[in-house]
Design an enzyme around this catalytic site. Structure first.
Site, PDB file in Angstrom:
ATOM      1  CE1 TYR A   1      -1.162   3.748   9.826  1.00  7.02           C
ATOM      2  CE2 TYR A   1       0.137   2.471   8.277  1.00  7.02           C
ATOM      3  CZ  TYR A   1      -1.085   2.666   8.973  1.00  7.02           C
ATOM      4  OH  TYR A   1      -1.858   1.771   9.091  1.00  7.02           O
TER       5      TYR A   1
ATOM      6  CG  HIS B   1      -2.159  -0.809   1.150  1.00  4.44           C
ATOM      7  ND1 HIS B   1      -3.189  -0.980   2.115  1.00  4.44           N
ATOM      8  CD2 HIS B   1      -2.556  -1.967  -0.045  1.00  4.44           C
ATOM      9  CE1 HIS B   1      -4.052  -1.736   1.571  1.00  4.44           C
ATOM     10  NE2 HIS B   1      -3.695  -2.288   0.501  1.00  4.44           N
TER      11      HIS B   1
ATOM     12  CE  LYS C   1       3.827   2.305  13.406  1.00  2.19           C
ATOM     13  NZ  LYS C   1       4.872   2.467  12.370  1.00  2.19           N
TER      14      LYS C   1
END
Length: 391
Positions: free
Chosen positions: A382, A72, A296
């Site tokens: 991220y 992605h 995470k």
């Protein structure tokens, strides 16, 4: 039994450490209280940072990620009437991969079996001994009810927040800080193709919602609920109605499907320090827990183990303890950075407080969507900050 490294816990952290040590020629033994089938089936995180993918590939367990993982470029942020795409590749040059922790575990377990090194599953009464000495040991009762003892040079505690490793650090030397959040996630797995190309993180007056996926035919969804939510109160129709409302956007349709799994996940942040005591080293959830909003948890475990494996190899291979001595401080710097990011994403996206708080959340979301600097900050965290001490 004697070994060089006794690893407590056969989740991704323990299995990945065993894989890296095996590549360095260092013998290890795994000890796990659950069955191998249970470990393989645990449903957990599904997002891998680019650095995590690189480390898994370098360790020889990345073939299925390359074949079955979904790369992605970014995520969608949404609030009522608006959905904005953040392109991580444009912002940072890094992508993320959708590949479930269950699949990572399967890959690592298969590699462990090929390596032919010892592993004990379904054990009980695990205890750590003499971790402050040069001869630490682990005792337990195996699946057949026999008492076992493993004498080692190093013990790696990869047994999660409820295992014995963290509590083997004496209370006077251990500091645990915790934040419990006033909400939880109701998560479902559905046999339906994703209705989105990339994850949707949605703020809504009714509560947060997330549209994720596991494959081209399997989707995962999450709804913000109370920590004491009763699953019995959530019929399939109620779940799909809530998802349709919170993820709703003109011109876009959510496609429902058969729900095959559901659970409620309480949310908290926990950091335990130090991550080393004598010859005991902590990694993964044994040392820290983060809410899943920032994706995470698994990535932190992989980073811990990458650092720890190098420290152990230098110590046991060359007698150099510098990386081992620095392990806790080095790992904790990343842990706190990722803990902050997870807290920030969680508090920005989950409905809490009053209308004043809602106004703060919405302006923060709008800032991220409109400012390249703010978007880059989210994207960097991220997709994964660099792992200190690794090339």
């Amino acid at each position: 039994m004697r070994t060089r490294v006794a690893i407590i816990g056969a989740g991704p952290a323990g299995l990945f450490l065993a894989q890296l040590l095996d590549a360095a020629g260092i013998e290890s033994v795994l000890v796990e209280r659950r069955s191998a089938e249970y470990v393989k089936s645990r449903i957990r995180a599904g997002i891998l940072e680019s650095a995590s993918v690189r480390l898994l590939r370098e360790a020889g367990v990345g073939d299925r990620i390359a074949r079955d993982g979904i790369e992605h470029r970014g995520i969608h942020l949404q609030w009522p009437g608006e959905r904005r795409h953040l392109d991580f590749v444009d912002l940072t040059g890094k992508s993320v991969w959708v590949y479930g922790q269950t699949e990572v575990t399967k890959d690592l377990m298969a590699a462990r079996e090929r390596a032919g090194q010892a592993a004990f599953y379904e054990v009980s009464d695990v205890e750590l001994h003499d971790v402050e000495s040069d001869s630490p040991a682990v005792t337990f009762t195996d699946a057949e009810g026999r008492a076992q003892r493993i004498d080692a040079e190093i013990i790696a505690g990869c047994d999660g927040s409820h295992g014995p490793s963290r509590h083997s650090v004496p209370r006077q030397h251990r500091r645990t800080l915790e934040r419990t959040y006033p909400f939880a996630w109701l998560g479902i797995r559905a046999d339906v193709a994703p209705s989105t190309d990339e994850l949707i993180y949605a703020w809504h007056p009714d509560g947060f919602a997330l549209h994720s996926m596991r494959s081209p035919t399997v989707s995962r969804f999450y709804l913000q609920v109370r920590p004491d939510e009763d699953l019995a109160d959530w019929s399939d129709d109620r779940i799909w109605d809530a998802l349709s409302t919170r993820l709703g956007l003109d011109g876009w349709t959510l496609h429902p499907g058969p729900i095959t799994e559901r659970s409620v996940l309480p949310m908290r942040s926990v950091v335990t320090s130090p991550m080393r005591h004598g010859r005991l080293f902590l990694a993964g959830d044994a040392a820290h827990t983060v809410p899943p909003t920032g994706a995470k948890g698994l990535n932190l475990a992989i980073a811990d183990v990458a650092l720890l494996s190098r420290a152990i190899a230098e110590w046991l291979g060359a007698g150099d303890t510098r990386l081992a001595d620095a392990y806790s401080d080095t790992a904790l710097r990343r842990v706190w950075r990722c803990t902050h990011f997870s807290w920030w994403m969680t508090t920005m996206l989950h409905r809490h407080g009053d209308e004043f708080d809602a106004g703060l959340q919405l302006t923060q979301l709008q800032r991220v969507a409109q400012s390249s600097a703010a978007a880059t900050e989210l994207a960097e965290n991220y997709s994964g900050i660099p792992i200190e001490g690794l090339p």
